[in-house]
Design a protein around this motif. Sequence first.
Motif, PDB file in Angstrom:
ATOM      1  N   ARG A 294       0.832  -1.203   0.000  1.00 48.64           N
ATOM      2  CA  ARG A 294       0.000   0.000   0.000  1.00 48.64           C
ATOM      3  C   ARG A 294       0.871   1.260   0.000  1.00 48.64           C
ATOM      4  O   ARG A 294       0.509   2.265  -0.609  1.00 48.64           O
ATOM      5  N   GLY A 295       2.008   1.206   0.693  1.00 50.22           N
ATOM      6  CA  GLY A 295       2.910   2.360   0.663  1.00 50.22           C
ATOM      7  C   GLY A 295       3.376   2.668  -0.746  1.00 50.22           C
ATOM      8  O   GLY A 295       3.397   3.831  -1.164  1.00 50.22           O
ATOM      9  N   TYR A 297       1.753   1.772  -3.457  1.00 47.78           N
ATOM     10  CA  TYR A 297       0.538   2.206  -4.166  1.00 47.78           C
ATOM     11  C   TYR A 297       0.249   3.681  -3.906  1.00 47.78           C
ATOM     12  O   TYR A 297      -0.014   4.450  -4.834  1.00 47.78           O
ATOM     13  N   ASP A 298       0.273   4.065  -2.624  1.00 51.58           N
ATOM     14  CA  ASP A 298      -0.004   5.467  -2.284  1.00 51.58           C
ATOM     15  C   ASP A 298       1.002   6.405  -2.952  1.00 51.58           C
ATOM     16  O   ASP A 298       0.639   7.487  -3.422  1.00 51.58           O
ATOM     17  N   ALA A 299       2.266   5.976  -2.972  1.00 51.00           N
ATOM     18  CA  ALA A 299       3.295   6.804  -3.610  1.00 51.00           C
ATOM     19  C   ALA A 299       3.013   6.952  -5.109  1.00 51.00           C
ATOM     20  O   ALA A 299       3.123   8.048  -5.670  1.00 51.00           O
ATOM     21  N   VAL A 301       0.079   6.578  -6.639  1.00 48.42           N
ATOM     22  CA  VAL A 301      -1.152   7.359  -6.835  1.00 48.42           C
ATOM     23  C   VAL A 301      -0.862   8.845  -6.686  1.00 48.42           C
ATOM     24  O   VAL A 301      -1.327   9.674  -7.475  1.00 48.42           O
ATOM     25  N   GLY A 302      -0.087   9.202  -5.651  1.00 46.69           N
ATOM     26  CA  GLY A 302       0.281  10.607  -5.470  1.00 46.69           C
ATOM     27  C   GLY A 302       1.082  11.138  -6.644  1.00 46.69           C
ATOM     28  O   GLY A 302       0.866  12.264  -7.108  1.00 46.69           O
ATOM     29  N   ASP A 310      -3.973  11.100 -13.527  1.00 41.66           N
ATOM     30  CA  ASP A 310      -5.231  10.544 -13.032  1.00 41.66           C
ATOM     31  C   ASP A 310      -6.225  11.678 -12.809  1.00 41.66           C
ATOM     32  O   ASP A 310      -6.676  11.940 -11.710  1.00 41.66           O
ATOM     33  N   ASP A 394      -7.858  -3.872   5.145  1.00 42.41           N
ATOM     34  CA  ASP A 394      -7.878  -2.402   5.021  1.00 42.41           C
ATOM     35  C   ASP A 394      -6.916  -1.934   3.937  1.00 42.41           C
ATOM     36  O   ASP A 394      -7.242  -1.046   3.142  1.00 42.41           O
ATOM     37  N   ASN A 395      -5.732  -2.513   3.918  1.00 43.61           N
ATOM     38  CA  ASN A 395      -4.744  -2.129   2.908  1.00 43.61           C
ATOM     39  C   ASN A 395      -5.065  -2.734   1.551  1.00 43.61           C
ATOM     40  O   ASN A 395      -4.906  -2.091   0.515  1.00 43.61           O
ATOM     41  N   VAL A 398      -7.804  -0.999  -0.501  1.00 48.05           N
ATOM     42  CA  VAL A 398      -7.376   0.295  -1.063  1.00 48.05           C
ATOM     43  C   VAL A 398      -6.623   0.076  -2.367  1.00 48.05           C
ATOM     44  O   VAL A 398      -6.808   0.790  -3.350  1.00 48.05           O
ATOM     45  N   VAL A 399      -5.791  -0.946  -2.377  1.00 48.24           N
ATOM     46  CA  VAL A 399      -4.923  -1.192  -3.526  1.00 48.24           C
ATOM     47  C   VAL A 399      -5.655  -1.920  -4.648  1.00 48.24           C
ATOM     48  O   VAL A 399      -5.521  -1.570  -5.819  1.00 48.24           O
TER      49      VAL A 399
END
Length: 740
Positions: A294-295, A297-299, A301-302, A310, A394-395, A398-399
């Motif tokens: 997820r870390g 993924y978040d990176a 996505v940002g 996006d 939870d993670n 999200v992904v």
Amino acid sequence: MEVSLEEFGTLDFDVKAWLNRQFAAQTNDDSAATDDARAQRLVTQLHFLATNAQQNSDRIKARFRHQAAQIGRDIAGLGKAVSATQAQLVGLTQAVDRQAASAPTMAAVVELGTAQRQLARTVEALGLQRSYTDLPQKVDGLVEARDFGRAWALVDGVAGAAGLDADEVHACRERIEAGVVGELGRAVAERDAEAAARMGQLLAAHGQTELVETEFVRVRAQIGVKALEGRYDDIGGLLHAALALITEERTFAEAAEMSDAVQEQLIERFADAMQTEIQRHVDRAENIGAVSVRGVYDALVGFCADAGLDTDESSALSVGAAHVQRVPLALHYLLEPLRECVERLGMAEADRIQGGSLGALRAVEYETGRAEAYVRDAAREMDCVFSDISETLDNLLVVVPAAMARRAAEDVLVAVSEASGVISAGIATLADSAGFDVSDLAAATELDTPIADLTGAAFQPLANEDKLDAVSRSVALALLAEQLENHTATVVANVRHRLADMYSHPQSLIAAALNGQNEVSETMDLEAADLDIEVPEISAVAAAQAVVFLLSGAFRAPLERIPASSVWHGAAARSSMGVTVPQFSCAPSEDAVDIGEKMHILLPELEQAVAMHAQCAPDAMPLYTFVLRHMSACDGDEDDSPLLAMLALVLRSVQRAFVRQVCCVEAPLSALGCRQLAADTEYIASVAASFGAMPDPDFAELLKSVLRHNAEASDISESPELELTELQRTLHALLIHSDN
């Protein structure tokens, strides 16, 4: 007088006016000359001009013949044109000689217009040939001087002219184009936006817009990719460097007047180059777990948001009534490593949980007489298992894109089944130690089910030490099953809520790219069944059955002895003289008394089990509530007291088993056997009634039948219109032929 040919090339040239001016000028110079003399002089001058033109043509032909065959053909044609002009002039001279200044002479002079136009074309052709002869040298010079605009203007000026070699002109164009492209590449490499824009405009003006974009992307991508080739220790460093690069390149592209398509292509090249580096970070994150994935993924996505990949400004198409967006190719490049990871992430996380917290749960062992410690340790590990499951989900949710979410969640929820397996294994161990088979639990309330060996601890009274330990273990397993059930309900409800939320929103470009889609619509074609995730089967029912089985186990031995008892076919006692001794009452049989005594001590045993349960987990659901919920047996007047409802559950099971065992007695009963059956039935009914338990329907039918028979009530066979139940027919066979 000099004859000027400059006027011959003008559009408003008038032959007659020109001749008059020439004659007027000659009159002023020599007034004594006659008109014929003046005409003769003019014709002679024109003849000399034609001769001079012929000589010039011959010289040009000789000088340029070796340069190009085409030039020779053009000059030869020019010579023919001059010869024709000379012939016309000779004819005109002869006409003037014959007719002097007569009207035919003037008509012949008019033909000088033709000569004028031929001479003008000759001059123009000579100038063109002169330009063409040194065109390559001029183009090379201008290209070398980087004066590409003038070079292209020169070639454009002579292109299409008659007599020019098309291949040579094309070669000149290619030299200019190569020079412009080279200059464009230099400007792009050096970030010279002004020069790049100027060269781009030149190429675009000559139909080479695509070449401009291709060269710009090639040069800047080559430089950018080289800048991203370094090994970054973390995904954040890589994406930070890439974002800075993209920002700079976009600024330069806009200054160089490049289109948005060029910027998109450039980002695609950068994303393609980053894929290998991203794959390395994703692989490392996958080895750590869903939190690390997820870390990454978040990176990503940002980064995609900051890079403008996006957003709703991405290419949109109108397909029917739906609004469809094209997923940028750069997103596919960036997210491809992550897409392959999330497809297997659910199963990978389930395996990780099994090797971690689930392994710790399995390692907790039950020690005799230490149920409280076992529950404490096992409950702690059970909490850890579900903490891992919840955090993973939870993670994961999200992904993972919506289309994969249900399957991924079910993959993780396999760990719930594994946790339930720990309880199932505990029940199997309990069954083995207590002397029964796990398959017997399916008929926990069917006390007449045959069991080969009734010597095990499960069939002893609670005063037996082994039986007490077995009940203590079953209570501990019931507590763990309750905890497992509560955790599972919470996790499944959360997953369903998350899935419903995912399906209620339009699919993002990120999710579409992770799902391998090229386009994404505003709406998602998902069905309600997508929310109906498969809930793992847990062992709570088996745990409740184990508690009931152990509490009722002591009843099985006396119940099993009922069919073979001799009391059912016994005869009345006789005196020494052979006289039948009257029997005014009948006491309950030994087996009935045994059943009644066990019914009397069942409530204290049940209370003892409930106390064990509460001592292990004071805040947990009461044991009787847990059992009644999973045995589906809370009914009747006992609803006000769950403890008595659980007691009634066992008592009704005993009554039902008693009836079935009675039905196994060989028919018919003797008169004494009928009275004994009535006594046993009334005794068991009175003991059950003392606890306020409603009788089992079959037991109530048995009681009614025997009482009616013994009271010499009308036989049920006297009402043929009455449809008998199987139980009534069995009892009828037992009682109807007995000797009263």
